[in-house]
Design an enzyme around this catalytic site. Structure first.
Site, PDB file in Angstrom:
ATOM      1  CB  THR A  59      72.508 106.246 -91.977  1.00  0.00           C
ATOM      2  OG1 THR A  59      71.334 105.759 -92.651  1.00  0.00           O
ATOM      3  CG2 THR A  59      73.618 105.221 -92.017  1.00  0.00           C
ATOM      4  CD1 TRP A  60      66.427 110.526 -89.521  1.00  0.00           C
ATOM      5  CD2 TRP A  60      67.035 110.631 -87.371  1.00  0.00           C
ATOM      6  NE1 TRP A  60      65.824 111.626 -88.972  1.00  0.00           N
ATOM      7  CE2 TRP A  60      66.186 111.717 -87.654  1.00  0.00           C
ATOM      8  CE3 TRP A  60      67.555 110.484 -86.082  1.00  0.00           C
ATOM      9  CZ2 TRP A  60      65.834 112.654 -86.684  1.00  0.00           C
ATOM     10  CZ3 TRP A  60      67.200 111.415 -85.116  1.00  0.00           C
ATOM     11  CH2 TRP A  60      66.334 112.487 -85.428  1.00  0.00           C
ATOM     12  CG  ASP A  79      67.932 101.269 -90.767  1.00  0.00           C
ATOM     13  OD1 ASP A  79      67.129 100.504 -91.335  1.00  0.00           O
ATOM     14  OD2 ASP A  79      67.610 102.387 -90.311  1.00  0.00           O
ATOM     15  CE1 TYR A 110      65.280 107.743 -91.440  1.00  0.00           C
ATOM     16  CE2 TYR A 110      67.145 106.256 -91.408  1.00  0.00           C
ATOM     17  CZ  TYR A 110      65.895 106.611 -90.960  1.00  0.00           C
ATOM     18  OH  TYR A 110      65.279 105.822 -90.019  1.00  0.00           O
ATOM     19  CD  GLN A 125      64.647 100.572 -88.359  1.00  0.00           C
ATOM     20  OE1 GLN A 125      64.896 101.777 -88.254  1.00  0.00           O
ATOM     21  NE2 GLN A 125      65.069  99.853 -89.382  1.00  0.00           N
ATOM     22  CE1 TYR A 141      62.602 104.888 -83.285  1.00  0.00           C
ATOM     23  CE2 TYR A 141      61.754 103.263 -84.836  1.00  0.00           C
ATOM     24  CZ  TYR A 141      61.552 104.360 -84.009  1.00  0.00           C
ATOM     25  OH  TYR A 141      60.305 104.928 -83.921  1.00  0.00           O
ATOM     26  CG  LEU A 158      73.365 104.532 -77.871  1.00  0.00           C
ATOM     27  CD1 LEU A 158      74.533 105.070 -78.692  1.00  0.00           C
ATOM     28  CD2 LEU A 158      73.873 103.969 -76.545  1.00  0.00           C
TER      29      LEU A 158
HETATM   30  P1  NAP Z   1      70.627 106.598 -81.127  1.00  0.00           P
HETATM   31  O1  NAP Z   1      71.427 105.702 -81.987  1.00  0.00           O
HETATM   32  O2  NAP Z   1      69.947 106.032 -79.938  1.00  0.00           O
HETATM   33  O3  NAP Z   1      71.507 107.821 -80.618  1.00  0.00           O
HETATM   34  C1  NAP Z   1      72.253 108.635 -81.479  1.00  0.00           C
HETATM   35  C2  NAP Z   1      72.970 109.674 -80.630  1.00  0.00           C
HETATM   36  O4  NAP Z   1      73.860 109.016 -79.712  1.00  0.00           O
HETATM   37  C3  NAP Z   1      73.823 110.616 -81.460  1.00  0.00           C
HETATM   38  O5  NAP Z   1      73.717 111.896 -80.863  1.00  0.00           O
HETATM   39  C4  NAP Z   1      75.240 110.078 -81.298  1.00  0.00           C
HETATM   40  O6  NAP Z   1      76.241 111.051 -81.338  1.00  0.00           O
HETATM   41  C5  NAP Z   1      75.179 109.524 -79.903  1.00  0.00           C
HETATM   42  N1  NAP Z   1      76.101 108.401 -79.723  1.00  0.00           N
HETATM   43  C6  NAP Z   1      76.280 107.345 -80.556  1.00  0.00           C
HETATM   44  N2  NAP Z   1      77.190 106.510 -80.057  1.00  0.00           N
HETATM   45  C7  NAP Z   1      77.595 107.040 -78.884  1.00  0.00           C
HETATM   46  C8  NAP Z   1      78.532 106.630 -77.907  1.00  0.00           C
HETATM   47  N3  NAP Z   1      79.209 105.496 -78.035  1.00  0.00           N
HETATM   48  N4  NAP Z   1      78.703 107.419 -76.805  1.00  0.00           N
HETATM   49  C9  NAP Z   1      77.994 108.569 -76.675  1.00  0.00           C
HETATM   50  N5  NAP Z   1      77.104 109.013 -77.571  1.00  0.00           N
HETATM   51  C10 NAP Z   1      76.903 108.250 -78.667  1.00  0.00           C
HETATM   52  O7  NAP Z   1      69.490 107.354 -81.941  1.00  0.00           O
HETATM   53  P2  NAP Z   1      68.834 107.346 -83.383  1.00  0.00           P
HETATM   54  O8  NAP Z   1      69.691 107.971 -84.409  1.00  0.00           O
HETATM   55  O9  NAP Z   1      67.474 107.924 -83.153  1.00  0.00           O
HETATM   56  O10 NAP Z   1      68.617 105.797 -83.747  1.00  0.00           O
HETATM   57  C11 NAP Z   1      69.567 105.041 -84.454  1.00  0.00           C
HETATM   58  C12 NAP Z   1      69.110 104.692 -85.858  1.00  0.00           C
HETATM   59  O11 NAP Z   1      67.832 104.066 -85.833  1.00  0.00           O
HETATM   60  C13 NAP Z   1      68.883 105.878 -86.802  1.00  0.00           C
HETATM   61  O12 NAP Z   1      70.072 106.435 -87.266  1.00  0.00           O
HETATM   62  C14 NAP Z   1      68.033 105.239 -87.869  1.00  0.00           C
HETATM   63  O13 NAP Z   1      68.819 104.450 -88.751  1.00  0.00           O
HETATM   64  C15 NAP Z   1      67.115 104.382 -87.021  1.00  0.00           C
HETATM   65  N6  NAP Z   1      65.842 105.074 -86.677  1.00  0.00           N
HETATM   66  C16 NAP Z   1      64.701 104.609 -87.266  1.00  0.00           C
HETATM   67  C17 NAP Z   1      63.496 105.210 -87.006  1.00  0.00           C
HETATM   68  C18 NAP Z   1      62.261 104.681 -87.679  1.00  0.00           C
HETATM   69  O14 NAP Z   1      61.194 105.335 -87.641  1.00  0.00           O
HETATM   70  N7  NAP Z   1      62.336 103.524 -88.282  1.00  0.00           N
HETATM   71  C19 NAP Z   1      63.403 106.296 -86.116  1.00  0.00           C
HETATM   72  C20 NAP Z   1      64.574 106.747 -85.505  1.00  0.00           C
HETATM   73  C21 NAP Z   1      65.788 106.120 -85.795  1.00  0.00           C
HETATM   74  P3  NAP Z   1      77.166 111.349 -82.628  1.00  0.00           P
HETATM   75  O15 NAP Z   1      76.289 111.212 -83.827  1.00  0.00           O
HETATM   76  O16 NAP Z   1      77.660 112.717 -82.399  1.00  0.00           O
HETATM   77  O17 NAP Z   1      78.298 110.346 -82.657  1.00  0.00           O
END
Ligand code: NAP
Length: 302
Positions: free
Chosen positions: A20-21, A42, A47, A155, A183, A186
């Site tokens: 949910t970031w 998460d 966030y 994580q 995390y 994608l």
């Molecule tokens: P991600 O999940 O790798 O990618 C998110 C991007 O992919 C968004 O632009 C989303 O678009 C797109 N997307 C999602 N599903 C898709 C699909 N089926 N087809 C095409 N595009 C798709 O990146 P993230 O947000 O960096 O990582 C996920 C989660 O990990 C975060 O939300 C957070 O909870 C956690 N995180 C943790 C840390 C940490 O320091 N602990 C750091 C970064 C992230 P739309 O939103 O437009 O659907």
């Protein structure tokens, strides 16, 4: 939805959770994800999404595994306790399933922070303790600081194109029964994943498996032992598609084909240092530059 063991806790969690970031789509996509079996969300105090997560789980709380994080500026003993109360309030729950240290903070002794985390477990406000963005050395220090309860997860960034944790951390966690929560599975923005696949290998595997490119990319993470993934999506269609990354497996041949075809990399010490030191726009530019280098040059640089 396939479940995986959370460390040695005896508790299993869905292998695909909901990140949910940067999430700003309200309760609907999250609820659809929960309905599709991703009963693991998460979030983090930083966030700004704990309230919407709380709203999304209202009514199904007992079935959902909720993970949140305390920010490094709150790692002093009393601040950890206060931050947890804030998260519980915003989430509208009385116990956090997994409370994670968001990233290391070398200005606060880890013993002090862990001691506060253990007090939260004793008080029944936290079920399990986890960390995030910890290296092997930092994880070892944190483990050493524990007195009563284990650290069950780390994580970290892990996806088809950024395989930094394979250098050491992944094996360390697998050997010590610490679950890796991947995390950015994608690639943080989907296009950056596609940019590293000039030959269209992901599309080829998607065709062969009858899955989508995103499902193949997430499943690649899930094929590793002790790894679960938390893709984030604002679009309900994406949320549902991502849930479909679970319940099947890429074959060994398909994994090898992806490993051969995708321009993946591991960040070296220099890049890791620069990423910590540089402001965000420069970090992104640096990452994109490295991605464009040929595999040989890239490996030497990183
Ligand atoms: P991600 O999940 O790798 O990618 C998110 C991007 O992919 C968004 O632009 C989303 O678009 C797109 N997307 C999602 N599903 C898709 C699909 N089926 N087809 C095409 N595009 C798709 O990146 P993230 O947000 O960096 O990582 C996920 C989660 O990990 C975060 O939300 C957070 O909870 C956690 N995180 C943790 C840390 C940490 O320091 N602990 C750091 C970064 C992230 P739309 O939103 O437009 O659907």
């Amino acid at each position: 939805m396939t479940y995986k063991s959370l460390s040695n806790t005896g508790v299993s969690i869905p292998e695909v959770g909901l990140g949910t970031w940067n999430y700003h789509a309200g309760v609907e996509p999250l609820r659809k994800g929960l309905d599709a079996g991703a009963l693991f969300i998460d979030t983090a105090e930083s966030y700004g999404t704990e309230t919407v997560v709380g709203q999304a789980v209202a009514g199904t709380r007992g079935r959902v595994f909720i993970a949140t994080k305390v920010s490094p500026e709150h790692f002093r003993f009393n601040s950890v306790l206060k931050a947890a109360d804030g998260s519980l309030k915003r989430l509208g729950i009385d116990r956090i399933d997994l409370y994670q240290l968001h990233m290391p903070n070398d200005k606060v002794p880890i013993e002090e922070t862990i001691s506060a985390m253990e007090q939260l477990v004793d008080a029944g406000k936290v079920r399990f303790m986890g960390v995030s963005n910890f290296s092997v050395a930092q994880l070892q220090q944190a483990l050493k600081a524990t007195r009563k309860y284990p650290i069950v997860s780390n994580q970290v960034r892990y996806n088809l194109v950024d395989r930094t944790i394979e250098a050491a951390l992944l094996k360390y966690c697998q050997a010590n029964g610490i679950t890796i929560i991947a995390y950015s599975p994608l690639g943080r923005d989907f296009q950056s994943l596609l940019d590293c696949d000039p030959g269209g290998a992901l599309a080829d595997v998607a065709r062969l498996t009858g899955k989508t490119i995103a499902q193949v990319a997430i499943n690649w993470c899930l094929c590793k032992d002790d790894v679960v993934a938390i893709p984030k999506a604002n679009l309900t269609a994406h949320v549902l598609e991502n849930c479909g990354a679970s319940g099947w497996r890429l074959t060994a041949e398909q994994l090898q084909f992806l490993d051969r075809s995708i321009r993946w990399r591991r960040r070296g010490r220099m890049e890791t240092f620069l990423r910590k030191a540089l402001p965000q726009p420069l970090k992104s530019a640096c990452g994109k530059l490295v991605q464009r280098l040929s595999p040989g040059v890239r490996r030497r640089f990183t």
